[in-house]
Design an enzyme around this catalytic site. Structure first.
Site, PDB file in Angstrom:
ATOM      1  N   THR A  35      80.021  31.533  23.565  1.00 59.18           N
ATOM      2  CA  THR A  35      80.909  31.403  24.613  1.00 59.18           C
ATOM      3  C   THR A  35      80.715  32.219  25.566  1.00 59.18           C
ATOM      4  O   THR A  35      78.874  33.064  25.857  1.00 59.18           O
ATOM      5  CB  THR A  35      81.614  31.754  23.913  1.00 59.18           C
ATOM      6  OG1 THR A  35      83.039  32.549  24.668  1.00 59.18           O
ATOM      7  CG2 THR A  35      81.151  33.345  22.653  1.00 59.18           C
ATOM      8  N   ASP A  36      81.474  32.772  26.796  1.00 63.78           N
ATOM      9  CA  ASP A  36      81.129  33.816  27.608  1.00 63.78           C
ATOM     10  C   ASP A  36      81.575  35.039  27.084  1.00 63.78           C
ATOM     11  O   ASP A  36      81.304  36.164  27.730  1.00 63.78           O
ATOM     12  CB  ASP A  36      82.137  33.121  29.004  1.00 63.78           C
ATOM     13  CG  ASP A  36      83.069  32.425  29.183  1.00 63.78           C
ATOM     14  OD1 ASP A  36      83.877  33.192  27.456  1.00 63.78           O
ATOM     15  OD2 ASP A  36      83.988  33.036  29.489  1.00 63.78           O
ATOM     16  N   GLU A  37      82.350  34.466  26.199  1.00 64.08           N
ATOM     17  CA  GLU A  37      82.356  36.883  25.501  1.00 64.08           C
ATOM     18  C   GLU A  37      81.713  37.347  25.219  1.00 64.08           C
ATOM     19  O   GLU A  37      82.035  38.607  24.879  1.00 64.08           O
ATOM     20  CB  GLU A  37      83.123  36.250  24.510  1.00 64.08           C
ATOM     21  CG  GLU A  37      84.889  35.535  24.237  1.00 64.08           C
ATOM     22  CD  GLU A  37      86.178  35.681  23.819  1.00 64.08           C
ATOM     23  OE1 GLU A  37      86.672  36.762  23.089  1.00 64.08           O
ATOM     24  OE2 GLU A  37      86.987  34.264  23.671  1.00 64.08           O
ATOM     25  N   TYR A  60      83.929  38.673  16.888  1.00 64.38           N
ATOM     26  CA  TYR A  60      83.401  37.391  16.963  1.00 64.38           C
ATOM     27  C   TYR A  60      82.392  37.018  18.021  1.00 64.38           C
ATOM     28  O   TYR A  60      82.064  36.769  18.104  1.00 64.38           O
ATOM     29  CB  TYR A  60      85.038  36.924  17.419  1.00 64.38           C
ATOM     30  CG  TYR A  60      84.843  35.764  17.879  1.00 64.38           C
ATOM     31  CD1 TYR A  60      83.532  34.102  17.746  1.00 64.38           C
ATOM     32  CD2 TYR A  60      84.761  35.219  19.830  1.00 64.38           C
ATOM     33  CE1 TYR A  60      83.781  33.531  18.542  1.00 64.38           C
ATOM     34  CE2 TYR A  60      84.137  33.905  20.435  1.00 64.38           C
ATOM     35  CZ  TYR A  60      83.646  33.136  19.022  1.00 64.38           C
ATOM     36  OH  TYR A  60      83.042  31.800  20.462  1.00 64.38           O
ATOM     37  N   LYS A 118      78.770  36.106  17.402  1.00 66.06           N
ATOM     38  CA  LYS A 118      77.946  34.502  18.822  1.00 66.06           C
ATOM     39  C   LYS A 118      77.253  35.628  19.507  1.00 66.06           C
ATOM     40  O   LYS A 118      75.474  35.025  19.489  1.00 66.06           O
ATOM     41  CB  LYS A 118      79.218  34.705  19.114  1.00 66.06           C
ATOM     42  CG  LYS A 118      80.023  33.542  18.872  1.00 66.06           C
ATOM     43  CD  LYS A 118      80.115  31.935  18.497  1.00 66.06           C
ATOM     44  CE  LYS A 118      78.886  31.342  18.898  1.00 66.06           C
ATOM     45  NZ  LYS A 118      78.618  29.397  18.314  1.00 66.06           N
TER      46      LYS A 118
END
Length: 350
Positions: free
Chosen positions: A133-135, A158, A162
């Site tokens: 993810t870009d997060e 989260y 990741k």
């Protein structure tokens, strides 16, 4: 090829499997634990295809996964199995640590042992594709874009889990030579999305005349990626991406959360002109912001465009219209979801 998709009963995983079965000749084994967000009804259209198989299994069960790998003999693995909702990670981070970090480690180890057992030709063509993810990059200011070299600065349990899984995949490549590719995507939306995420939650709450909860002032910005565009990109990276490389996948569709909600309301006003809740904007309710809420995400997707030729086919306007229409046309799918493990309650304040 023979592919294993982990998390294939989830939102993005099921889109990837539908794309593979409907548009390629690859065979697919869907490996999924079937937690609250896993839904095999999302795969009804391909469930009876002879090239599709399902195995209910936890990626953290290394012994069973390794046995499955030796039996199925995949040419590639696409790893999508993950806990993915920020609010849930705030309420219960332990599940995210267990699945996203420990689970990815177990899967990598099972994969490495399988890969080492292959003959030289199969070993050379094997791929492990890690979907992230870009997060992991943290929060942007009012300008700038995430690139593949942006430093990691995760701000939620989260995104931290990741980021950890990304680093494990990188280490297994550089230390053991496991042939990996990694992708980091922006916010996905589309059909079959579990209704705790913004777009389906707003659609379904509006249809039911419930409040549309918008965090803070709704000023947070996300880059929206239509899930079918993402599925095409993932399959392209799996087959054409360079080993050891990372590719950012974005939709080129930056939108403020409040603008997304307004667009959904306008579409429902148009598509449900007789709704007793019209105009649907009257249902908007501003609520306490999420703890540590990142202001803005935006992806620079030039690498995948320039090296692999991928660009999204959907604009946000066309993709959102398709998404709203799908939820209007498929109440049987989402009503069963809403009657089960999730009913739209607020998470992330515990």
């Amino acid at each position: 090829m023979k592919l294993i998709i982990t998390g294939g009963a989830g939102f993005i995983g099921s889109a990837v499997i539908r794309h593979l079965i409907q548009n390629t000749q690859h065979a697919v084994l869907n490996l999924d634990k079937l937690t609250y967000a896993g839904n095999l009804e999302s795969l009804t259209s391909v469930a009876n295809n002879p090239r599709y198989r399902f195995a209910q299994l936890d990626i953290g069960d290394k012994t069973s996964v390794q046995t499955l790998l030796m039996d199925y003999q995949p040419d590639a693995i696409m790893h999508l199995a993950a806990e993915s909702h920020v609010d849930r990670s705030i309420d219960g981070p332990a599940d995210f640590i267990q699945t996203n970090i420990v689970g990815t480690y177990s899967l990598l180890e099972a994969t490495r042992q399988y890969w080492l057992s292959l003959d030289s030709e199969k070993k050379a063509h094997f791929r492990f594709h890690h979907v992230s993810t870009d997060e992991v990059y943290g929060s942007l200011g009012t300008d700038g874009l995430f690139t593949e070299t942006t430093a990691y600065q995760p701000n939620s349990p989260y995104s931290a889990s990741k980021a950890s899984s990304d680093m494990l995949v990188r280490a297994w490549h550089h230390t053991y030579g496991l042939p990996v590719v990694t992708t980091n995507c922006s916010n996905n939306y589309g059909a079959y999305q579990f209704p705790e995420k913004l777009i389906p939650l707003m659609i379904l709450n509006a249809l039911e005349g419930k409040a549309l909860p918008v965090y803070g002032k709704g000023e947070n910005i996300r880059d929206w990626l239509y899930v079918d565009d993402h599925a095409r990109a993932l399959c392209l990276v799996l087959t054409e991406g360079k080993i050891g490389e990372t590719y950012n996948i974005g939709g080129h569709n930056e939108q403020k959360n409040i603008d997304v909600v307004h667009m959904i309301c306008d579409l429902l006003d148009e598509l449900r002109p007789n709704s007793p809740h019209k105009p649907h904007k009257q249902l908007i309710k501003y609520v306490t912001d999420r703890p540590g809420h990142d202001l803005r995400y935006a992806i620079d997707a030039n690498k995948i465009k320039n090296e692999l030729g991928w660009i999204p086919e959907e604009t946000f306007e066309t993709g959102l219209r398709k998404t709203v229409q799908w939820y209007l046309d498929n109440p049987n799918w989402w009503q069963r979801v809403r009657d089960g493990s999730y009913r739209g309650e607020r998470l992330g304040l515990g």
